[in-house]
Design a protein around this motif. Structure first.
Motif, PDB file in Angstrom:
ATOM      1  N   TRP A  40      21.349   5.464  -0.579  1.00 46.24           N
ATOM      2  CA  TRP A  40      20.456   6.609  -0.614  1.00 46.24           C
ATOM      3  C   TRP A  40      19.791   6.813  -1.958  1.00 46.24           C
ATOM      4  N   VAL A  41      20.563   7.116  -2.953  1.00 48.26           N
ATOM      5  CA  VAL A  41      20.016   7.500  -4.254  1.00 48.26           C
ATOM      6  C   VAL A  41      19.511   6.281  -5.013  1.00 48.26           C
ATOM      7  N   VAL A  42      20.350   5.268  -5.149  1.00 45.32           N
ATOM      8  CA  VAL A  42      19.976   4.085  -5.924  1.00 45.32           C
ATOM      9  C   VAL A  42      18.809   3.347  -5.263  1.00 45.32           C
ATOM     10  N   GLY A  43      18.852   3.201  -3.953  1.00 42.26           N
ATOM     11  CA  GLY A  43      17.769   2.515  -3.245  1.00 42.26           C
ATOM     12  C   GLY A  43      16.454   3.264  -3.345  1.00 42.26           C
ATOM     13  N   LEU A  48      11.061   3.697  -5.895  1.00 41.58           N
ATOM     14  CA  LEU A  48      10.041   4.460  -6.606  1.00 41.58           C
ATOM     15  C   LEU A  48       9.646   3.812  -7.928  1.00 41.58           C
ATOM     16  N   PHE A  49      10.591   3.173  -8.603  1.00 39.84           N
ATOM     17  CA  PHE A  49      10.276   2.597  -9.910  1.00 39.84           C
ATOM     18  C   PHE A  49       9.963   1.109  -9.877  1.00 39.84           C
ATOM     19  N   ALA A  50      10.515   0.361  -8.916  1.00 39.32           N
ATOM     20  CA  ALA A  50      10.343  -1.086  -8.972  1.00 39.32           C
ATOM     21  C   ALA A  50       9.846  -1.712  -7.679  1.00 39.32           C
ATOM     22  N   GLY A  51       9.700  -0.951  -6.636  1.00 39.38           N
ATOM     23  CA  GLY A  51       9.400  -1.553  -5.344  1.00 39.38           C
ATOM     24  C   GLY A  51       7.958  -1.587  -4.937  1.00 39.38           C
ATOM     25  N   LYS A  52       7.116  -0.826  -5.599  1.00 39.97           N
ATOM     26  CA  LYS A  52       5.737  -0.691  -5.144  1.00 39.97           C
ATOM     27  C   LYS A  52       4.775  -0.892  -6.301  1.00 39.97           C
ATOM     28  N   VAL A  53       3.667  -1.565  -6.024  1.00 39.61           N
ATOM     29  CA  VAL A  53       2.610  -1.700  -7.017  1.00 39.61           C
ATOM     30  C   VAL A  53       1.907  -0.361  -7.112  1.00 39.61           C
ATOM     31  N   ARG A  54       1.900   0.220  -8.282  1.00 36.71           N
ATOM     32  CA  ARG A  54       1.253   1.524  -8.489  1.00 36.71           C
ATOM     33  C   ARG A  54      -0.146   1.280  -9.033  1.00 36.71           C
ATOM     34  N   HIS A  55      -1.134   1.897  -8.401  1.00 40.14           N
ATOM     35  CA  HIS A  55      -2.523   1.797  -8.838  1.00 40.14           C
ATOM     36  C   HIS A  55      -2.869   3.037  -9.642  1.00 40.14           C
ATOM     37  N   SER A  56      -3.459   2.835 -10.817  1.00 41.19           N
ATOM     38  CA  SER A  56      -3.857   3.999 -11.610  1.00 41.19           C
ATOM     39  C   SER A  56      -5.136   4.581 -11.040  1.00 41.19           C
ATOM     40  N   SER A  57      -5.329   5.867 -11.260  1.00 38.92           N
ATOM     41  CA  SER A  57      -6.539   6.513 -10.770  1.00 38.92           C
ATOM     42  C   SER A  57      -7.729   6.087 -11.627  1.00 38.92           C
TER      43      SER A  57
END
Length: 126
Positions: A40-43, A48-57
């Motif tokens: 739950w928590v660790v996953g 949120l921090f390592a699983g998704k490519v974040r696009h800047s606005s």
């Protein structure tokens, strides 16, 4: 103490499901789904921090908002965008040419059928 981790897990799970396969990092999407559900928590935090490519606005102040030439990328309103205005002008010119061609074809058809055209000065006989 139970509601916050549950809310975090639900958010991460829905975010993972809505993310395309191309935007996931490090693991396949299905692996992230199982990690979020099992841990739950660790996953959830891992997603949120390592699983998704974040696009800047586009308006952000990050380094990715700067173009290689040293200029900042900036959103341009359609009425200030020269490419958009040029496309409108081209569309208007195309439509005017189509209307002129249709009018000319209509006049030619009228002349061939023996009717009067706009250049014909003789009044119709009855």
């Amino acid at each position: 103490m139970f509601i916050l981790p549950l809310a975090l897990m639900i958010y991460a799970f829905i975010d993972c499901l809505n993310t395309s396969e191309e935007d996931t990092k490090h693991l396949p999407k299905i692996a992230w789904v199982f990690i979020i559900l099992l841990f739950w928590v660790v996953g959830s935090i891992g997603w949120l921090f390592a699983g998704k490519v974040r696009h800047s606005s586009a308006g952000g102040a990050g380094l990715s908002s700067w173009q290689p030439g040293g200029r900042r990328q900036q959103w341009v309103a359609p009425d200030d965008n020269p490419d958009f205005l040029k496309s409108l002008k081209d569309d208007r010119d195309d439509k005017a040419a189509e209307r002129a061609a249709a009018e000319e074809e209509k006049e030619e058809r009228g002349r061939r059928e023996g009717g009067t055209g706009p250049d014909d000065k003789t009044p119709p006989t009855s």
